[in-house]
Design a protein around this motif. Structure first.
Motif, PDB file in Angstrom:
ATOM      1  N   ARG A 200       0.819  -1.209   0.000  1.00  0.00           N
ATOM      2  CA  ARG A 200       0.000   0.000   0.000  1.00  0.00           C
ATOM      3  C   ARG A 200       0.858   1.267   0.000  1.00  0.00           C
ATOM      4  O   ARG A 200       0.537   2.256  -0.663  1.00  0.00           O
ATOM      5  N   GLY A 201       1.952   1.226   0.724  1.00  0.00           N
ATOM      6  CA  GLY A 201       2.843   2.384   0.765  1.00  0.00           C
ATOM      7  C   GLY A 201       3.415   2.706  -0.605  1.00  0.00           C
ATOM      8  O   GLY A 201       3.474   3.869  -1.018  1.00  0.00           O
ATOM      9  N   GLN A 202       3.824   1.656  -1.317  1.00  0.00           N
ATOM     10  CA  GLN A 202       4.358   1.859  -2.666  1.00  0.00           C
ATOM     11  C   GLN A 202       3.274   2.368  -3.605  1.00  0.00           C
ATOM     12  O   GLN A 202       3.527   3.214  -4.466  1.00  0.00           O
ATOM     13  N   MET A 203       2.049   1.858  -3.422  1.00  0.00           N
ATOM     14  CA  MET A 203       0.936   2.311  -4.254  1.00  0.00           C
ATOM     15  C   MET A 203       0.702   3.809  -4.078  1.00  0.00           C
ATOM     16  O   MET A 203       0.561   4.557  -5.057  1.00  0.00           O
ATOM     17  N   LEU A 204       0.677   4.266  -2.836  1.00  0.00           N
ATOM     18  CA  LEU A 204       0.449   5.685  -2.568  1.00  0.00           C
ATOM     19  C   LEU A 204       1.603   6.537  -3.083  1.00  0.00           C
ATOM     20  O   LEU A 204       1.401   7.645  -3.581  1.00  0.00           O
TER      21      LEU A 204
END
Length: 209
Positions: A200-204
Motif C-alpha cells: 500500500r505504501g508503494q501504491m500511494l
C-alpha cells in the motif's frame, strides 16, 4: 492492468459492462467518472485505434452497437444530437472467443449478408442461424474488417504476443502458457512463490508521483 497502465503512462479504461464483474473494485472505479464520460473517453480511445482486439470480454456492444459509434451502432442518434461520436469504418476488429457459433454467424454474414437481412426483415436470429445468438455477434459479424479467432485466450494470446514481439525485435523476459501444460504449471508455481500482496505504501507513493 490499471496500475501498469499508469506506470507506463498508457490509457487504460474499464468498459461499462466489465464494471459489473469487478466486484466492489468495479463499483469504486465506476464511481470515479460518470457513465456518459466513461463512454465518451472510450469512444475517443477507439477512434484513435487502427486495430481493436476483443478478448475475454463478455459484452462488447460499446465497441459496435455502442451509443457513440456511428458505423454499426446507435451513434447516429448521438451525432444528430451533437455529441462526439466515432466510426469503426476502415478499422480491423479481432475477437478471440471460445464460442464456435461466432464463426458460424460471421461466415453466414460475410458470405451472403444473412445477419443484415435478418435485421432488415425483423427475423429472430437465433432461429435463423440455429445457434445461441449473442447481441455482440451482430455488429461484429456485419463489420467487413472483422476477424474471428475461435480458441482459448490462454492459448491464443501467447502466440500473438510471441509473434508480434518477434516482428518488432523484442526479447520477452516472460511468456505465459496454458495452465494445463507443463510450462503453464511451472509458470503458475512461479507466480505463487514470487508474486506478493500489494504494498500500500508503494501504491500511494506511485500515486503521488
Amino acid at each position: 492492468m490499471i496500475g501498469m497502465g499508469a506506470r507506463k503512462k498508457l490509457p487504460v479504461l474499464v468498459t461499462i459492462p466489465q464494471l459489473v464483474g469487478g466486484g466492489i473494485v468495479g463499483l469504486y472505479i465506476g464511481d470515479t467518472i460518470t457513465l456518459r464520460e466513461r463512454a465518451a473517453r472510450l469512444a475517443r480511445m477507439l477512434e484513435r485505434a487502427d486495430v481493436i482486439i476483443e478478448s475475454a470480454v463478455a459484452l462488447t456492444q460499446e465497441i459496435h452497437d455502442g451509443p457513440l459509434e456511428r458505423y454499426t451502432g446507435h451513434g447516429l442518434w448521438s451525432a444528430w444530437m451533437g455529441h462526439h461520436t466515432y466510426s469503426l469504418e476502415g478499422k480491423t476488429l479481432v475477437r478471440i472467443d471460445l464460442d464456435p457459433a461466432l464463426e458460424k454467424v460471421w461466415n453466414a454474414e460475410q458470405g451472403g449478408g444473412e445477419v443484415q437481412r435478418a435485421i432488415v426483415e425483423g427475423l429472430p436470429k437465433t432461429k435463423l442461424f440455429k445457434v445461441p445468438f449473442r447481441m455482440e455477434m451482430s455488429g461484429f459479424a456485419r463489420h467487413e474488417g472483422s476477424i474471428p479467432i475461435i480458441g482459448d485466450i490462454g492459448v491464443v494470446w501467447p502466440l500473438i504476443a510471441s509473434r508480434v514481439a518477434e516482428r518488432l525485435g523484442i526479447c520477452l523476459d516472460f511468456l505465459s502458457y496454458p495452465q494445463d501444460t507443463e510450462a503453464g504449471k511451472r509458470m503458475r508455481c512461479d507466480i505463487v512463490q514470487n508474486v506478493h500482496p500489494l504494498d500500500r505504501g508503494q501504491m500511494l507513493q506511485r500515486f503521488q508521483a
